[in-house]
Design an enzyme around this catalytic site. Structure first.
Site, PDB file in Angstrom:
ATOM      1  N   ASP A   1       0.470   5.051  -0.155  1.00 31.33           N
ATOM      2  CA  ASP A   1      -0.401   6.219  -0.185  1.00 31.33           C
ATOM      3  C   ASP A   1       0.187   7.222  -1.172  1.00 31.33           C
ATOM      4  OD1 ASP A   1      -2.479   5.465   1.575  1.00 31.33           O
ATOM      5  OD2 ASP A   1      -1.131   5.727   3.270  1.00 31.33           O
TER       6      ASP A   1
ATOM      7  N   ASP B   1      -8.041   0.711   2.017  1.00 25.91           N
ATOM      8  CA  ASP B   1      -7.789   1.729   3.056  1.00 25.91           C
ATOM      9  C   ASP B   1      -8.618   2.999   2.889  1.00 25.91           C
ATOM     10  OD1 ASP B   1      -6.515   2.956   5.227  1.00 25.91           O
ATOM     11  OD2 ASP B   1      -5.054   3.927   3.923  1.00 25.91           O
TER      12      ASP B   1
ATOM     13  N   HIS C   1      -7.198   8.886  -1.416  1.00 20.87           N
ATOM     14  CA  HIS C   1      -7.907   8.777  -0.135  1.00 20.87           C
ATOM     15  C   HIS C   1      -7.244   9.438   1.073  1.00 20.87           C
ATOM     16  CE1 HIS C   1      -5.601   4.859   0.049  1.00 20.87           C
ATOM     17  NE2 HIS C   1      -5.368   5.320   1.248  1.00 20.87           N
TER      18      HIS C   1
ATOM     19  N   HIS D   1       0.852  -1.181   0.000  1.00 17.07           N
ATOM     20  CA  HIS D   1       0.000   0.000   0.000  1.00 17.07           C
ATOM     21  C   HIS D   1       0.892   1.237   0.000  1.00 17.07           C
ATOM     22  CE1 HIS D   1      -3.834   1.975   0.589  1.00 17.07           C
ATOM     23  NE2 HIS D   1      -3.282   2.749   1.491  1.00 17.07           N
TER      24      HIS D   1
HETATM   25 ZN   LIG Z   1      -3.923   4.508   2.498  1.00 13.52          ZN
END
Ligand SMILES: [Zn+2]
Length: 1119
Positions: free
Chosen positions: A300, A410, A628, A298
């Site tokens: 971001d 997420d 997100h 993951h």
């Molecule tokens: Zn995230």
């Protein structure tokens, strides 16, 4: 104490196996807890480190301070620049050494590393280079290819030196150091605090290490067996067995003094419990596994670091995965976010090629289908579709495949229409896990069918290990069944493992652990059997097959409301406003550009061309900012400095495109009216509008009445002559009490708040006695931890009303009257609201509009505006993407109460059967209705992770829109209109001096602008009008060009009612109408349904749209 293994078969045993008559000596019962605690000594590196297994992991180590074997030099690029390999290595490098320190935060340092393997190490089994400066890094070969990433702080610090280094000569490679950790540059232990600007990192390790591979393998054997001893039920045979084996391993090691022999012996003992776990072959065989392990990373796209660092995180993380797949062929790695692939392709083509190769082999799987892992609460409907349109097209064009699984582990809650949007974008399944963070109710399912407003469904799986960054521990595997909530339907699950949030992905340690878990699970069913080698799609394919064969999954209808992070509907207000404004702008641009290309015969009559590249750039930027942590407001300040620039670029491009399209269509912008152009307004919404518009200052009148058809130009007439009855008035009826009035309402404002709102025709007072509307309120806002993310339920206890300092009439123009209300919030903050009532035009319902300007410098406060209304309903309605969500206005159950703050789009509504009130907004997303109080959230003031979030000036608009009868399309339309103010333009060639200037673009033909319309169903919204992605005059060549010209039209039902209607296209020559999905794949030829409109030739097509359905049509035009 304790039984020594040799004593039982010792000298006292008699030959012939006869049971010994005499006891050999005392044997004590093992004290379970002591023998369990003892296990830690072997691997934890404490006071017995050098006597334990840890002390045996290195066979030899040449320290980085030994400059005869490790030479270091460095180039430090200026500021926060992040040069690519070629540029960086073209500079000269200056000598440096272990112990030197590098900074500040976010700076980059390129190291040239020259190593010479010492003679006595040349023949060692495994040679590694260990590098650690407690920050992120990337190893590059001398000729500019990436090797793999480095994490620092003891994680991912080693690189296996290639065999060519074993020649006793000097070899060179490079390390690109980033002065940030995986989680940015937080000052201390609390990673969400704003980053420290001046962090420095000390390079403490740059060693050549000969690794004892058997000792390393024993380390993982022992770890997993120890976990089995600790985590299996303590009364189980398996826990006791594990404890005995682990103690015997220690005994054997001690007995042999930690020798190579003793380690070998210890591993043999381990094998009794694990089997042979030394290769990926442990997964061979066809034993059915319940748990599928999927590597994932993951990253971001921005969060505690800026976008620019993410580009490098992608390169670091994915290089690491390519390297790992070569060493662990069982690894299946999946990664989402087309944007990250595109960055890699642009900046790091050699890594991209590596990834491409692995994708082809099936070990690296693009997943998710979306442009980024976006928020799903806040983006508009068309944005959600574009996330997939841009994402899927990218994946298809680069890897020859689309994604089948929407992957969003997420994100902070999931919009009710996602299942439908997935289905029309080529996806049948969905993975998330964030609802495991709910802090009120426990979500009841693991694998289920998730059903949208229109009844579309996807299979949803929420990994029961409740994480997307599993460390691949024994406990994660165990929880994959222990926490599985859908075992009655299906027992399988995914275990998503790998370092994440800041990138990284699986490590070799994860894979070593999982091999051993598999070994254990092949010997006992207490641990669910885990399998590697299947992809996430394989997992879902099997699930779909089971459903096909009769497995009945439970269903969940409607939104997956996330019971946490409710502050993300409000934090970073400017960013959210920019999102709304860009969505509106893009809609107008695509519509007008489509018309412009039709008008010029697709380039035949002028040089105008559909600005596909500019539109793509705009969309990609808007989609990027919907990531997100960006749009929800949970990133650091640097990210919002970046997104401000990105949006500024979007608006600049947008205004240019709009101006070019308008010019092509024969219009002048308000700022550049030519002398003979006639003033009119542009209605880009698909219904008739009658509105009062403010005229340019050059015009003799301040306001005019714009009136006209759907998607057209509207004539402007002087207000007085057209509708002399349409006036508004304002007066101070007693000190501090003002009355605003038009032909529909009287509004009484006392001390700056509405104390009476009376509907003249309905004879109905809307404000309950003694209550108020447009009341500004402020709350103390200190959530339990996640400041930017959360507002907690107890903030409601701290409600305080704000009172104005000054209220005065600011406009008494009969077209529109206004009252200005100045309110001091604190010494540093103020809000000025202008409450206006326009003259009512005929039967067109008017709204009470409020324009707010706020200077905001608070700390941990929440500003809202409240509307008490005399309406009773246990449910309120909120606009969501392509539809309506109904949520409780009460707190009956904990599920109801959890929704004390919810997401809204352009309007929220509280209605009875006979009357209702809608609250409209132009840029806000947080709302609540409690009883009969409607509350719009305006501004928050969290201090982490952005210390200055929302400080400064804000502009927003909201409105009260009362309506007789229940909620109807009138609210939907009014909210669209509120968000799409009419644009005053000039038309250069009006055909008549009268009405509808610009309508007749070509003599004798109906105007092009009012071309697309829907007849017969007011609940249908003609939302998007654009050109076909792959049309010959539009395509940018990523995917095969389609001959001809087409228009794509997206329609949805906004109210929830199956409808028949006619979609018409005026005088445009259409040869074929096709129903498509959101990716513009043709699905059903509707040409048979073409009909004449208003008795003429075939100018429309009959359509049928299900309740809350999103329907896409492709009109294939004649050339
Ligand atoms: Zn995230």
């Amino acid at each position: 104490m304790g039984g020594e293994c040799c004593s039982r078969t010792g000298p006292m045993a008699r030959p012939g196996g006869e049971y010994p008559q005499l006891a050999a000596g005392p044997v004590g019962k093992q004290i379970h807890s002591i023998y369990q605690s003892r296990l830690k000594q072997f691997t934890d590196g404490g006071q017995y480190r050098e006597q334990s297994l840890i002390g045996k992991l290195d066979e030899a180590r040449v320290k980085g301070t030994d400059t005869s074997h490790v030479k270091l030099s460095v180039y430090s690029p200026p500021g926060q620049s992040r040069p690519l390999f070629k540029e960086a290595t073209s500079h000269s490098f200056t000598p440096t050494n272990v112990g030197a320190s590098f900074g500040p935060s976010w700076s980059t340092h390129w190291f040239k590393v020259q190593v010479t393997v010492p003679k006595d190490l040349l023949k060692k089994e495994r040679l590694e280079f260990h590098w650690d400066a407690d920050n992120e890094g990337l190893i590059w070969t001398e000729d500019g290819h990436t090797v793999h990433g480095l994490t620092g702080g003891g994680e991912r610090v080693e690189w296996i030196l290639p065999d060519i280094f074993r020649d006793g000569k000097e070899h060179t490679f490079y390390i690109e150091m980033a002065c940030n950790g995986m989680f940015g540059n937080a000052p201390g232990g609390d990673s969400i605090q704003p980053p420290a600007p001046d962090k420095h990192y000390t390079l403490h390790t740059a060693d050549i290490v000969a690794v004892n591979l058997e000792a390393r393998a024993l380390y993982f054997d022992f770890w997993e067996i120890g976990d089995a001893a600790r985590e299996f039920p303590q009364e189980s045979v398996e826990a006791h067995g594990a404890q005995q084996v682990a103690n015997r391993i220690m005994d054997a090691f001690i007995a042999g003094g930690g020798s190579t022999e003793s380690i070998k012996k210890a591993r043999e003992i381990a094998r009794e419990y694990l089997g042979n776990v030394d290769s990926h072959k442990v997964y061979d065989g066809d034993k059915e596994a319940l748990v599928t392990g999927i590597g994932y990373c993951h990253i971001d796209t921005c969060w505690l670091w800026p976008f620019a660092e993410t580009k490098r995180k992608v390169n670091r993380s994915w290089s690491s995965q390519c390297d790992l797949i070569d060493r662990y062929p069982e690894l299946r790695f999946c990664c989402s976010q087309a944007q990250q692939y595109k960055w890699l392709e642009q900046d790091y083509p050699s890594t991209f090629d590596r990834v491409k190769k692995k994708v082809k082999e099936g070990s690296f799987q693009p997943i998710g289908g979306s442009w980024v892992e976006h928020d799903t609460n806040l983006p508009g409907g068309e944005s959600l579709i574009r996330q997939f349109l841009y994402g899927q097209r990218y994946f298809e064009s680069r890897f020859g495949q689309r994604c089948k699984t929407f992957w969003l582990p997420d994100t902070f809650g999931y919009s009710t229409q996602l299942p439908q949007i997935c289905r029309i974008s080529g996806m049948t399944r969905f993975l998330t896990q964030k609802l495991s963070w709910n802090n009120i109710n426990n979500f009841p399912h693991t694998t289920f069918n998730w059903v949208a407003l229109d009844n579309s469904q996807v299979i949803c799986h929420m990994p029961p290990s409740e994480t997307y960054t599993a460390e691949a521990n024994f406990g994660d595997v165990k929880r994959s069944v222990a926490q599985h909530k859908s075992l009655d339907q299906d027992q399988t699950s995914l275990l998503v493992f790998g370092k994440g949030d800041g990138g990284g992905g699986p490590t070799w340690q994860h894979l070593e652990k999982l091999r051993r878990c598999r070994g254990i699970s092949d010997r006992t069913s207490l641990l669910p059997r885990i399998k590697l080698g299947d992809s996430a799609d394989d997992f879902f394919d099997k699930l779909e097959k089971k459903v096909e064969n009769g497995t009945e999954l439970v269903t969940w209808y409607g939104e997956l409301y996330f019971e946490l992070h409710r502050g993300t509907y409000t934090t970073q207000a400017n960013n959210k406003r920019n999102n709304r404004k860009s969505e509106v702008l893009l809609r107008d641009i695509e519509y007008l550009a489509t018309l412009a290309t039709i008008k010029n015969g697709f380039g035949k009559r002028s040089a105008y061309k559909y600005p596909k590249k500019d539109i793509d750039d705009m969309w990609e930027n808007v989609l990027l900012c919907q990531f997100h942590d960006c749009l929800p407001g949970s990133s650091i300040e640097m990210c919002y400095d970046d997104s401000d620039k990105i949006y500024a670029q979007v608006f600049a491009t947008g205004e240019r495109l709009l101006s070019e399209a308008l010019s092509e269509l024969g219009f002048d912008e308000e700022s550049s009216l030519s002398p003979n152009s006639k003033l009119c307004t542009l209605n880009t919404l698909p219904w008739k509008r009658s509105e009062i518009v403010k005229l340019p200052s050059s015009h003799p009148h301040k306001y005019g009445l714009a009136h006209g058809d759907a998607l057209s130009t509207m004539s402007i007439r002087p207000l007085a002559s057209a509708h002399s009855a349409a006036t508004a008035s304002i007066a101070e009826t007693s000190p501090g009490v003002f009355e605003l009035r038009n032909s529909q309402y009287t509004v009484e404002v006392t001390d700056g708040v509405i104390t009476s709102l009376y509907d003249i025709k309905a004879e109905r007072e809307l404000i309950p006695k003694g209550k108020k509307a447009a009341q500004l309120v402020i709350f103390d806002d200190k959530p339990l931890y996640w400041q930017a993310w959360d507002v907690e339920v107890y903030h409601l206890n701290s409600r305080q009303e704000l009172s104005p300092n000054k209220v005065y009439i600011s406009s008494s123009d009969t077209a529109k009257v206004s009252l200005t209300i100045e309110t001091k919030i604190s010494d540093k903050s103020w809000i000025t609201t202008k409450l206006s009532l326009p003259a009512a035009i005929g039967n067109s319902p008017s709204a009470i509009e409020i324009e707010a300007e706020t200077e905001w410098h608070e700390t941990m406060k929440f500003l809202k505006v409240e509307f008490s209304v005399d309406i009773t309903n246990t449910e309120a309605s909120y606009e969501t993407q392509f539809g309506i969500v109904r949520r409780p206005t009460h707190y009956n159950t904990s599920w109801d109460m959890a929704k004390f703050e919810v997401c809204v789009h352009k309007w929220a509504d509280l209605s009875e059967a006979t009357y209702g009130v809608s609250i409209l907004n132009d840029s806000k997303y947080g709302f609540a209705v409690a009883g009969n109080v409607m509350r719009l959230s305006l501004l928050r003031a969290p201090k982490a992770p952005d210390a200055h979030a929302d400080m400064g000036r804000h502009h927003t608009k909201y409105a009260i829109f009362p309506h007789a009868g229940p909620l109807t399309h009138a609210t939907v339309r009014k909210a669209f209109e509120f968000n799409s103010p009419l644009r005053v333009v000039g038309h250069r060639a009006p055909t008549t001096a009268g009405d509808l200037a610009g309508e007749r673009v070509e003599a004798g033909k109906p105007g092009l602008l009012s071309t697309f319309k829907i007849f017969g169903a007011d609940n249908l919204v003609l939302d998007t009008i654009k050109r076909g992605e792959d049309d010959e005059d539009v395509s940018r060549g990523e995917l095969p060009v389609k001959k001809g010209h087409s228009v794509i039209i997206r329609v949805y039902d906004a109210m929830g009612g199956k409808s028949k209607a006619v979609l018409s296209w005026g005088d445009i020559k259409v040869k074929k109408v096709v129903r498509t999905n959101a990716l513009e794949d043709e699905e059903e030829d509707l040409s048979e349904n073409m009909v004449g409109v208003e008795g003429g030739e075939l100018k429309g097509v009959k359509i049928e749209v299900r309740a809350f359905e999103v329907a896409t049509y492709k009109l294939v035009l004649e050339d």
